[in-house]
Design a protein around this motif. Structure first.
Motif, PDB file in Angstrom:
ATOM      1  N   GLN A 168       0.812  -1.211   0.000  1.00 41.23           N
ATOM      2  CA  GLN A 168       0.000   0.000   0.000  1.00 41.23           C
ATOM      3  C   GLN A 168       0.848   1.266   0.000  1.00 41.23           C
ATOM      4  O   GLN A 168       0.315   2.365  -0.042  1.00 41.23           O
ATOM      5  CB  GLN A 168      -0.925   0.015   1.225  1.00 41.23           C
ATOM      6  CG  GLN A 168      -2.007  -1.042   1.201  1.00 41.23           C
ATOM      7  CD  GLN A 168      -2.995  -0.798   0.085  1.00 41.23           C
ATOM      8  OE1 GLN A 168      -3.554   0.279  -0.052  1.00 41.23           O
ATOM      9  NE2 GLN A 168      -3.197  -1.805  -0.761  1.00 41.23           N
ATOM     10  N   LEU A 169       2.184   1.115   0.112  1.00 45.00           N
ATOM     11  CA  LEU A 169       3.023   2.305   0.231  1.00 45.00           C
ATOM     12  C   LEU A 169       3.900   2.487  -1.002  1.00 45.00           C
ATOM     13  O   LEU A 169       4.321   1.527  -1.644  1.00 45.00           O
ATOM     14  CB  LEU A 169       3.906   2.202   1.478  1.00 45.00           C
ATOM     15  CG  LEU A 169       3.147   2.070   2.801  1.00 45.00           C
ATOM     16  CD1 LEU A 169       4.125   2.072   3.968  1.00 45.00           C
ATOM     17  CD2 LEU A 169       2.135   3.178   2.964  1.00 45.00           C
ATOM     18  N   ALA A 170       4.180   3.776  -1.289  1.00 46.12           N
ATOM     19  CA  ALA A 170       5.062   4.087  -2.415  1.00 46.12           C
ATOM     20  C   ALA A 170       6.512   4.042  -1.942  1.00 46.12           C
ATOM     21  O   ALA A 170       6.815   4.422  -0.811  1.00 46.12           O
ATOM     22  CB  ALA A 170       4.721   5.472  -2.963  1.00 46.12           C
ATOM     23  N   ASP A 171       7.397   3.594  -2.809  1.00 39.36           N
ATOM     24  CA  ASP A 171       8.825   3.574  -2.502  1.00 39.36           C
ATOM     25  C   ASP A 171       9.357   5.007  -2.557  1.00 39.36           C
ATOM     26  O   ASP A 171       9.171   5.714  -3.545  1.00 39.36           O
ATOM     27  CB  ASP A 171       9.540   2.694  -3.532  1.00 39.36           C
ATOM     28  CG  ASP A 171      11.034   2.630  -3.273  1.00 39.36           C
ATOM     29  OD1 ASP A 171      11.470   3.146  -2.213  1.00 39.36           O
ATOM     30  OD2 ASP A 171      11.752   2.068  -4.112  1.00 39.36           O
ATOM     31  N   LEU A 172      10.017   5.443  -1.462  1.00 36.91           N
ATOM     32  CA  LEU A 172      10.471   6.828  -1.380  1.00 36.91           C
ATOM     33  C   LEU A 172      11.894   7.015  -1.916  1.00 36.91           C
ATOM     34  O   LEU A 172      12.477   8.090  -1.757  1.00 36.91           O
ATOM     35  CB  LEU A 172      10.396   7.321   0.073  1.00 36.91           C
ATOM     36  CG  LEU A 172       9.008   7.278   0.709  1.00 36.91           C
ATOM     37  CD1 LEU A 172       9.056   7.725   2.155  1.00 36.91           C
ATOM     38  CD2 LEU A 172       8.042   8.177  -0.063  1.00 36.91           C
ATOM     39  N   THR A 173      12.444   5.977  -2.562  1.00 34.91           N
ATOM     40  CA  THR A 173      13.816   6.095  -3.056  1.00 34.91           C
ATOM     41  C   THR A 173      14.021   7.303  -3.985  1.00 34.91           C
ATOM     42  O   THR A 173      15.034   7.995  -3.868  1.00 34.91           O
ATOM     43  CB  THR A 173      14.238   4.794  -3.765  1.00 34.91           C
ATOM     44  OG1 THR A 173      13.984   3.719  -2.858  1.00 34.91           O
ATOM     45  CG2 THR A 173      15.695   4.806  -4.134  1.00 34.91           C
TER      46      THR A 173
END
Lengths: 483, 307
Positions: free
Chosen positions: A143-148
């Motif tokens: 459910q979360l976006a990768d913050l890279t």
């Protein structure tokens, strides 16, 4: 004959019917109904993403300059002003976009769970407070976006530097769960430890004790004057680990904590754990704990402590803001790393638990993922970070950013404790990986019972080991390991 | 002349039945359906897992503990609350000494008592729970301070911090806050009992105790029965959730001593991200509640007296 009265054999009479429907109505009252309010949505409908904008030097994440942005902030000990200030900067950077939609709430989970479930979450969330959504589940369910991309973007202050190079050590790792993607960005930076009043120690003509013998001697001295040595949030005994876990690491080395976090078999049976438990239990046995402590909640115990009825309390750096209203002017708040056991400890005095707080997340299904990250990038600038520290007396993930701010006593001692700790900062992960295990099982059913004198250290350890083993075997709990 | 009866009933009840099905029955069906999945509540994706949740339930100590507590709530609270309320209502309405002009009257000051008993009812249960949480504070709360003031400084229980006491502390608050409602309910019931019954009993020289057991209690039967079901459902559901959640923060008291089923449903759904498991506990709660209501309804069935 009509059918208005209940004949014994006349089938369904009016009265019977009414009576039965009333009975049915009565029994359908209870709680199950409320769950239906969050029954599974029609997944994905309406969750269309905005188009990505052009990547430029000023807009390295490629934010769509005309897309709306929605931010939800946890309105707790840190308030919401710092976020509003940062959102103004977003408005200034993207004048063509509609104003940032800002919402602050204490009920993160009850307000946002249905939106996640329906596939229409906001673009940036401060997932904090008592109603925090379980991060392990969010990650596990993708459910979360990768913050890279955010971490690799240039920082606002110095375009030659990446955002990740401006952060305090440990912040990036804390946002990872399994492998490379970074799911969470912890915005605040919390120093945990033993909090006390310098004034109170001065009155006893004492220094902060560095070994356990000194600690016991000081508690004895205080007891003679009618002051308790320790108090803690008795109804939330999961505050005890704030000083207990680094104490364990100091005695046995940081591997002990890591094996505990990894749910390894017999991790809790390590001699260092036993030594630490026995030391804390001795406080209880010798009557150095404020009477009635097991019945106090966090606010009540903090108030007893600021009133000078106890010397020490295990807590985190938010306590300066939270207890401000009852703290005397001359309290001279300070934090210290936990006292060690003796000279054979594996790590030096100063070993400290410090880690990120206020977890910010960008949902994978957010409409404006880039906008959410850009907002975080703005918040991680030196100016916004300073603004936060000035407003709420807490450090941020941005490394530095305290120059030129007049630091409050607690904050100043927190910075000093961090400097003293240097490399020796530990970061136990139970509380963000396995919330239920840490808070309810280890905290309340284990440590709480031991510190109330209802379990011996040996009993507490075997109980806690049992909980940890069950969690390790529970296939419905996603497992994480220190990398 | 019975033909067409059902068509008549159905015609009248179709709309309410449809609404009822949509808003009451359907959520139940849905909840039961979800109890067979691994739905987290945080994402719309889930798959069927069969009876896994139920197997887990059978093996869950906390579930059994909270079931025990919920049953204790449902059995004990109505007895105590309704018993007290009956006593109070009787004293207020018919328990007084006979005075000139009125054969049946309440004790002196009964109108004041009526207001006093009802007073907790106007406070929200959340406020009541908060107030008592302060009172139970072992360090500076009203109860322990009171004990110290009367020279009992050695008796300083931990109240909500003591696993042996916490559940009773919570129950006491529920009794305190609900008894007033039943006093008013039973007062209304007593007011509809014809005065001549009491006058006749009085002429026969019946004592107050006899009057209560021979006249008041039998004639109040229906009211008591409804009150019983209502109180039981309160004790299983909303009210017990509110007091436990607010007063014994944490996971429901020290050492799970106050966990109840509704609280466990809430925690599973909204803390542990295990909505499917929560619905499974909800199904268990549904069964308990249905059994409770059925038992009370059945026990109370008897001939009705018309007057």
């Amino acid at each position: 004959m009509g059918s208005t009265s209940g004949h014994p054999n006349g089938g369904l009479g009016r009265r019977d019917l009414i009576k039965r429907s009333a009975a049915l109505g009565l029994v359908t009252l209870p709680a199950m109904g409320f769950l239906s309010a969050c029954a599974s949505g029609d997944g994905g409908a309406g969750g269309s993403k905005v188009e990505k904008g052009k990547v430029t030097k000023a807009n390295p994440l490629g934010v769509n300059e005309t897309a709306p942005l929605e931010v939800v902030i946890f309105d707790g000990g840190f308030g919401q002003q710092y976020a509003i200030d940062a959102e103004k900067k977003y408005n200034a950077a993207f004048p063509k976009a509609p104003k940032v939609t800002h919402k602050a709430t204490q009920k993160i989970q009850s307000e946002l769970q249905p939106r996640f479930n329906g596939g229409t979450p906001p673009d940036l969330i401060d997932n904090s407070g008592a109603e925090q959504m379980d991060m392990g589940v969010l990650v596990g369910k993708k459910q979360l976006a990768d913050l890279t991309p955010l971490l690799d973007a240039p920082s606002i202050d110095d375009p030659a530097k990446k955002v990740r190079d401006t952060l305090r050590p440990g912040i990036v790792e804390m946002g990872q769960f399994d492998g490379a993607p970074v799911w969470i960005l912890y915005y605040a930076y919390t120093v945990y430890g033993v909090w006390y009043s310098r004034t109170a120690l001065d009155r006893l003509d004492a220094q902060y004790p560095e070994t356990w013998d000194e600690m016991l001697a000081l508690c004895e001295k205080a007891k003679k004057q009618g002051i308790a040595g320790w108090t803690y949030a008795g109804k939330h005994p999961y505050y005890l680990p704030f000083s207990l876990y680094p104490f364990i690491a100091k005695i046995g080395g940081r591997e002990v904590l890591e094996s505990i976090d990894n749910l390894e078999p017999n991790a809790w049976k390590h001699p260092a754990v036993k030594a630490a438990f026995e030391a804390y239990y001795e406080l209880q046995r010798k009557g150095y704990i404020l009477k009635g402590t097991p019945g106090l909640d966090h606010i009540q115990s903090q108030t007893a402590w600021t009133k000078g009825r106890a010397l020490f309390i295990p807590n985190g750096s938010w306590v300066e803001n939270e207890a401000a209203s009852t703290m005397p002017k001359d309290f001279d708040l300070a934090v210290s790393a936990p006292s060690g056991l003796d000279a054979s400890d594996k790590m030096p005095f100063g070993t400290l638990w410090a880690s990120g707080g206020e977890p910010f997340i960008v949902p994978a299904k957010a409409k404006n993922v880039e906008g959410g990250m850009e907002q975080l990038r703005i918040m991680l600038s030196e100016e916004s970070s300073k603004n936060f520290t000035r407003q709420v007396k807490s450090l941020t993930a941005f490394d530095g950013g305290t120059d030129g701010i007049e630091l409050t006593p607690g904050l100043r001692s927190g910075v000093a404790a961090l400097e003293k700790a240097g490399e020796n900062v530990v970061n136990p992960r139970l509380q963000d990986w396995y919330v239920k295990l840490q808070k309810e099982q280890i905290g309340v059913a284990g440590l709480g019972e031991m510190m109330a004198g209802r379990l011996t250290p040996a009993e507490a350890i075997s109980r806690i080991q049992g909980f940890a083993d069950r969690a390790a075997q529970d296939s419905s709990v996603k497992k994480y390991k220190h990398q | 002349m019975q033909h067409g009866k059902y068509r008549f009933i159905v015609g009248f009840l179709a709309a309410p039945l449809a609404l009822y099905t949509l808003f009451v029955v359907w959520p139940f069906v849905q909840s039961i359906y979800y109890s067979f999945t691994d739905w987290t509540g945080l994402s719309p994706e889930f798959s069927m897992v069969g009876l896994d949740n139920y197997a887990r339930l059978m093996d869950d100590d906390v579930f059994w503990k909270s079931l025990q507590h919920s049953l204790l709530f449902a059995l004990l609270l109505p007895v105590v609350t309704i018993g007290l309320a009956l006593f109070f209502a009787f004293m207020i309405n018919v328990g007084g000494r006979p005075r000139r002009g009125a054969a049946v009257s309440g004790v002196r000051g009964s109108s004041f008592y009526k207001v006093a008993y009802f007073f907790p009812q106007v406070l929200s249960i959340a406020i009541v729970a908060l107030l008592f949480q302060f009172a139970y504070n072992p360090e500076s709360g009203a109860i322990n301070s009171g004990l110290r003031a009367i020279g009992l400084g050695d008796v300083q229980p931990l109240w909500l911090g003591d696993p042996d006491l916490a559940l009773w502390c919570v129950m006491a608050v529920l009794v305190w806050s609900t008894v007033g409602f039943f006093v008013v309910l039973f007062s209304a019931g007593m007011a509809s009992i014809p005065r001549d019954f009491y006058e006749a009993a009085l002429l026969d020289g019946a004592s107050r105790v006899t009057t209560f057991f021979r006249i008041t209690l039998p004639l109040l039967r229906d009211t008591i029965q409804s009150g019983w079901v209502y109180m039981g459902i309160l004790a299983l559901g909303a009210e017990s959730f509110a007091v436990v959640q607010i007063m014994t923060t944490g996971p429901g008291g020290p050492d799970y001593s106050t966990t109840v089923l509704v609280l466990y449903v809430y925690q599973s759904a909204f803390r542990d991200g295990a909505a499917a498991y929560a619905t499974t506990i909800g199904v268990a709660l549904l069964i308990v509640t249905l059994a409770f209501a059925a038992a009370v309804m059945r026990l109370g069935r008897r001939e009705r007296l018309e007057y």
